[in-house]
Design an enzyme around this catalytic site. Structure first.
Site, PDB file in Angstrom:
ATOM      1  CB  SER A  23      -0.883   0.029   1.244  1.00 25.34           C
ATOM      2  OG  SER A  23      -1.901  -0.923   1.144  1.00 25.34           O
ATOM      3  NE  ARG A  27      -2.620   4.766   0.197  1.00 26.13           N
ATOM      4  CZ  ARG A  27      -3.188   3.609  -0.163  1.00 26.13           C
ATOM      5  NH1 ARG A  27      -2.428   2.611  -0.613  1.00 26.13           N
ATOM      6  NH2 ARG A  27      -4.495   3.436  -0.086  1.00 26.13           N
ATOM      7  N   GLY A  89      -5.600  -3.775  -8.028  1.00 28.99           N
ATOM      8  CA  GLY A  89      -6.766  -2.929  -7.787  1.00 28.99           C
ATOM      9  C   GLY A  89      -6.366  -1.560  -7.262  1.00 28.99           C
ATOM     10  NE  ARG A 117     -10.415  -6.671  -6.889  1.00 28.27           N
ATOM     11  CZ  ARG A 117      -9.427  -6.268  -6.104  1.00 28.27           C
ATOM     12  NH1 ARG A 117      -8.179  -6.351  -6.532  1.00 28.27           N
ATOM     13  NH2 ARG A 117      -9.672  -5.778  -4.917  1.00 28.27           N
ATOM     14  CD  GLN A 164      -7.824  -0.909  -3.514  1.00 28.87           C
ATOM     15  OE1 GLN A 164      -8.826  -1.052  -4.192  1.00 28.87           O
ATOM     16  NE2 GLN A 164      -6.890  -1.838  -3.396  1.00 28.87           N
ATOM     17  CG  ASP A 313      -5.447  -7.093   2.035  1.00 24.19           C
ATOM     18  OD1 ASP A 313      -6.543  -7.265   1.471  1.00 24.19           O
ATOM     19  OD2 ASP A 313      -4.732  -6.092   1.836  1.00 24.19           O
ATOM     20  CE  LYS A 340     -10.468  -6.613  -0.002  1.00 21.92           C
ATOM     21  NZ  LYS A 340     -10.102  -5.190  -0.074  1.00 21.92           N
ATOM     22  NE  ARG A 385      -2.974  -9.521   0.421  1.00 20.12           N
ATOM     23  CZ  ARG A 385      -1.739  -9.028   0.511  1.00 20.12           C
ATOM     24  NH1 ARG A 385      -0.766  -9.730   1.072  1.00 20.12           N
ATOM     25  NH2 ARG A 385      -1.457  -7.823   0.057  1.00 20.12           N
TER      26      ARG A 385
HETATM   27  C1  S3P Z   1      -5.533  -1.308  -0.139  1.00 16.71           C
HETATM   28  C2  S3P Z   1      -6.764  -1.320   0.463  1.00 16.71           C
HETATM   29  C3  S3P Z   1      -7.543  -2.543   0.666  1.00 16.71           C
HETATM   30  C4  S3P Z   1      -6.686  -3.801   0.556  1.00 16.71           C
HETATM   31  C5  S3P Z   1      -5.772  -3.764  -0.632  1.00 16.71           C
HETATM   32  C6  S3P Z   1      -4.878  -2.536  -0.585  1.00 16.71           C
HETATM   33  C7  S3P Z   1      -4.862  -0.007  -0.328  1.00 16.71           C
HETATM   34  O1  S3P Z   1      -8.545  -2.616  -0.322  1.00 16.71           O
HETATM   35  O2  S3P Z   1      -7.487  -4.943   0.513  1.00 16.71           O
HETATM   36  O3  S3P Z   1      -4.981  -4.915  -0.655  1.00 16.71           O
HETATM   37  O4  S3P Z   1      -3.654   0.024  -0.627  1.00 16.71           O
HETATM   38  O5  S3P Z   1      -5.531   1.032  -0.167  1.00 16.71           O
HETATM   39  P1  S3P Z   1      -9.905  -1.775  -0.193  1.00 16.71           P
HETATM   40  O6  S3P Z   1      -9.576  -0.351  -0.294  1.00 16.71           O
HETATM   41  O7  S3P Z   1     -10.733  -2.243  -1.357  1.00 16.71           O
HETATM   42  O8  S3P Z   1     -10.487  -2.177   1.122  1.00 16.71           O
END
Ligand code: S3P
Length: 425
Positions: A23, A27, A89, A117, A164, A313, A340, A385
């Site tokens: 994550s 970013r 995603g 998704r 996200q 996760d 997911k 995962r």
């Molecule tokens: C993430 C947020 C989560 C997580 C994903 C990474 C992120 O998803 O499951 O692996 O980096 O913001 P969601 O925002 O859909 O909950």
């Protein structure tokens, strides 16, 4: 389609370091790519999902030379081709927010899993801000076509607790008119707020049990160096592995323990796991620690409510831990798992059944009986995962596990199989 076989026995010992937080890595690239100036990002996750983000940012005009990234000061260039988000995603949803205001045409696509998704959770509120986005299935699924333009933001109450969606909306707000007032039902991971504030972006907090985030439009971040902590979502596989394997005593170094991510530690502790955080410190605004984990007997627990977004996760590997615990574990309020990289409720239930576990599927979770599985063959359904969770199960199931369709381990943790071997040596 490769496979991974794990046999039982062999305690996990020594010290390991998990790769950079996924994550935070996304970013660091997206925010510095947007920013004014250039910055060094160290400890970046070197895995396919983050490579997808890096490729997209370069196609949009950000420069990446080694660990240095130079931003575009708010203005990207129209990409010459579709942007490939691969399996990620996070890449796709953050880029929807980033590109909604850019005065050009772009198309985001991804692999077969990502194209299934749901994207309306970002395309919907971005469209309400004045963006023009479209996609398959009435704007719900990728490929997503974006014709960027002027945006106006205001209040948005997200129905899902999603890091996200939050990041996408904040990114869009930065180049919009007006002020975003963003709420979510439960606070999701807050890496976006932490990093953007460090980059000089004003993000205020309103009132409420989960305070609203208030983001005035018209802001360009200043590039900032980032030292990426180890990924607690990757560390979780080793925490459970050591917890369920007799004789284990393992230290996982430099793990991010941000409270909005560390639900897995609280739950493992409630299950009776022996996990000791050592040398707590802060890097780049994120709390980290070395985590010492030793084998211990586990018991079943209830997992639901506000903790869910903080461990979303980790549910597959926690379900594996639950199978080797005493008593029943109930996971509820986790319907998000169905959208997911795979339907993780269905995949976890099928995996546990395939290795002889006792499990019941629920619409928003699962119930795992503490009845140690014998082992067997599992289909990871192309989900990294799920693959790693059932590899871990092989350490404690007498017959071991053979996990198929595990290639996508490379999206988040390419070293997982070799690291597992190494700490059992
Ligand atoms: C993430 C947020 C989560 C997580 C994903 C990474 C992120 O998803 O499951 O692996 O980096 O913001 P969601 O925002 O859909 O909950």
């Amino acid at each position: 389609m490769s496979e991974l076989r794990v046999s039982p026995g062999g305690a996990l010992r020594g010290r390991i370091r998990c790769p950079g937080d996924k994550s935070i890595s996304h970013r660091a690239l997206v925010f510095n790519g947007l920013a004014r100036g250039s910055a060094r990002v160290t400890g970046l996750l070197d895995a396919r999902d983050v490579q997808s983000t890096a490729g997209c940012m370069q196609a949009l005009g950000a420069r990446i030379d080694g660990d240095r990234i130079t931003g575009v000061a708010g203005r990207f260039t129209e990409p010459g081709d579709v942007l490939d988000c691969g399996n990620s995603g996070t890449t796709m949803r953050l880029l929807c927010g980033l590109l909604a205001s850019q005065p050009f045409f772009s198309v985001l696509t991804g692999d077969v899993h990502l194209r299934r998704r749901p994207m309306r959770r970002v395309t919907g509120p971005l469209t309400a801000m004045g963006a023009r986005l479209d996609g398959r299935d009435g704007g719900q699924r990728a490929p997503i076509a974006i014709r960027g333009g002027a945006l106006t933001c205001g209040p948005y109450d997200s129905p899902v607790a999603s890091g996200q969606v939050k990041a996408a909306m904040i990114l869009a707000a930065l180049s919009a008119q007006g002020t975003l007032r963003y709420t979510e039902p439960v606070r999701s991971r807050d890496h976006t707020e932490r990093m953007l504030r460090a980059m000089g972006v004003q993000i205020d907090e309103g009132e409420g049990a989960v305070p609203a985030l208030i983001v005035p439009g018209g802001q360009v971040p200043e590039a900032r160096d980032v030292e990426v902590p180890g990924d607690i979502s990757s560390a979780a596989f080793f925490l459970v592995a050591a917890a369920i394997t007799p004789g284990s005593d393992l230290i996982v170094e430099g793990v991010g323990v941000n409270p909005t991510r560390a639900g897995v530690l609280e739950v493992l502790e409630r299950m009776g796991a022996n996990i000791e955080p050592l040398d707590r410190r802060v890097v780049s605004g994120e709390p980290i620690a070395d985590l010492r984990v030793r084998h211990s007997a586990l018991r079943g627990v209830e997992i639901g409510g506000a903790v869910i977004p903080r461990l979303i996760d980790e549910v597959p590997v926690l379900s594996v831990a639950a199978a080797f615990a005493e008593g029943e574990t109930v996971v509820r309020d986790a319907g998000e798992l169905r959208v997911k990289e795979s339907d993780r409720i269905a995949a976890t239930v099928a995996g546990l059944q395939a290795i002889g576990g006792q499990v019941e599927e629920r619409p928003d979770g699962l119930v795992v009986a503490g009845a140690p599985p014998a082992g067997g063959e599992v289909d990871a359904r192309g989900d990294h995962r799920i693959a790693m969770a059932f590899a871990v199960a092989g350490l404690a199931a007498p017959g071991g596990t053979l996990v198929r369709d595990v290639d996508n381990i490379a999206t988040s943790f390419p070293q997982f199989p070799s690291l597992l071997e190494r700490c059992r040596a």
